[in-house]
Design an enzyme around this catalytic site. Structure first.
Site, mmCIF file in Angstrom:
data_model
loop_
_atom_site.group_PDB
_atom_site.id
_atom_site.type_symbol
_atom_site.label_atom_id
_atom_site.label_comp_id
_atom_site.label_asym_id
_atom_site.label_seq_id
_atom_site.Cartn_x
_atom_site.Cartn_y
_atom_site.Cartn_z
ATOM 1 N N HIS A 56 33.946 -27.831 44.305
ATOM 2 C CA HIS A 56 32.764 -28.684 44.403
ATOM 3 C C HIS A 56 33.182 -30.133 44.143
ATOM 4 O O HIS A 56 34.330 -30.393 43.747
ATOM 5 C CB HIS A 56 31.674 -28.238 43.411
HETATM 6 P P1 TYD Z 1 30.441 -24.291 37.605
HETATM 7 O O1 TYD Z 1 30.397 -25.758 37.394
HETATM 8 O O2 TYD Z 1 29.979 -23.757 38.912
HETATM 9 O O3 TYD Z 1 31.911 -23.733 37.326
HETATM 10 P P2 TYD Z 1 33.230 -24.036 38.160
HETATM 11 O O4 TYD Z 1 34.084 -24.854 37.282
HETATM 12 O O5 TYD Z 1 33.826 -22.747 38.520
HETATM 13 O O6 TYD Z 1 32.813 -24.831 39.349
HETATM 14 O O7 TYD Z 1 29.624 -23.608 36.435
HETATM 15 C C1 TYD Z 1 29.608 -22.208 36.229
HETATM 16 C C2 TYD Z 1 28.280 -21.831 35.596
HETATM 17 O O8 TYD Z 1 28.113 -22.458 34.334
HETATM 18 C C3 TYD Z 1 27.096 -22.239 36.442
HETATM 19 O O9 TYD Z 1 26.165 -21.167 36.402
HETATM 20 C C4 TYD Z 1 26.504 -23.415 35.741
HETATM 21 C C5 TYD Z 1 26.902 -23.224 34.289
HETATM 22 N N1 TYD Z 1 27.159 -24.490 33.576
HETATM 23 C C6 TYD Z 1 26.237 -24.941 32.647
HETATM 24 O O10 TYD Z 1 25.189 -24.307 32.407
HETATM 25 N N2 TYD Z 1 26.493 -26.109 31.978
HETATM 26 C C7 TYD Z 1 27.622 -26.817 32.208
HETATM 27 O O11 TYD Z 1 27.823 -27.888 31.562
HETATM 28 C C8 TYD Z 1 28.565 -26.363 33.190
HETATM 29 C C9 TYD Z 1 29.820 -27.124 33.510
HETATM 30 C C10 TYD Z 1 28.291 -25.185 33.850
#
Ligand code: TYD
Length: 140
Positions: A56
């Site tokens: 992303h």
């Molecule tokens: P995501 O940012 O999609 O992880 P990745 O690093 O794999 O892209 O986040 C994973 C999950 O955690 C998603 O359901 C959102 C949640 N999340 C929060 O609730 N708060 C946060 O600060 C972050 C970074 C993620």
């Protein structure tokens, strides 16, 4: 909104206090270490071998990504060029500016990916589709 390039993303050498007897201590301090103030810290761990994360971009968020333990690779792309950084030192942070697609992979066992972020969690700040990311870069 300010448009950043890949060259604005770099490894920051963090302050390291070494003691032969007691080990090491690294500091990140608002107003001193980074070009942004930290509002949120989160970390990823227990990432299974072979898994990847990220995939992303953020519209406004700046981050510092640190391998607090173990190692992993971060690949950043501006939609045209990409650059990979292998993080394996707790005193190295990768400064990631807004508008960069990022993929994280090659996690070692026991890796802890700590992220210091410039803002609270805002789902609206995420771009999760690569086509949408390219449009964002081209229309900025
Ligand atoms: P995501 O940012 O999609 O992880 P990745 O690093 O794999 O892209 O986040 C994973 C999950 O955690 C998603 O359901 C959102 C949640 N999340 C929060 O609730 N708060 C946060 O600060 C972050 C970074 C993620």
């Amino acid at each position: 909104m300010e448009k950043y390039s890949l060259e604005d993303c770099r490894i920051v050498e963090l302050d390291r206090h070494h003691s032969d007897r007691k080990g090491n201590l690294t500091v990140v301090e608002n107003g001193v270490t980074l070009p942004f103030d930290v509002k949120r810290v989160y970390y990823m761990y227990d990432v299974p071998g072979g898994e990847s994360r990220g995939a992303h971009a953020h519209k406004s968020l700046s981050q510092l990504i640190v391998a607090a333990s173990g190692s992993f690779r971060v690949t950043l792309s501006d939609g045209v060029n990409s650059r990979s950084f292998f993080l394996n030192r707790p005193y190295h942070g990768l400064l990631v500016r807004p508008g960069m697609w990022r993929d994280l992979d090659d996690f070692s066992s026991g890796a802890v990916c700590m992220v210091l972020a410039s803002d609270i969690y805002l789902e609206d700040d995420y771009i999760r589709e690569y086509d949408e990311f390219l449009a964002f870069r081209n229309n900025g």
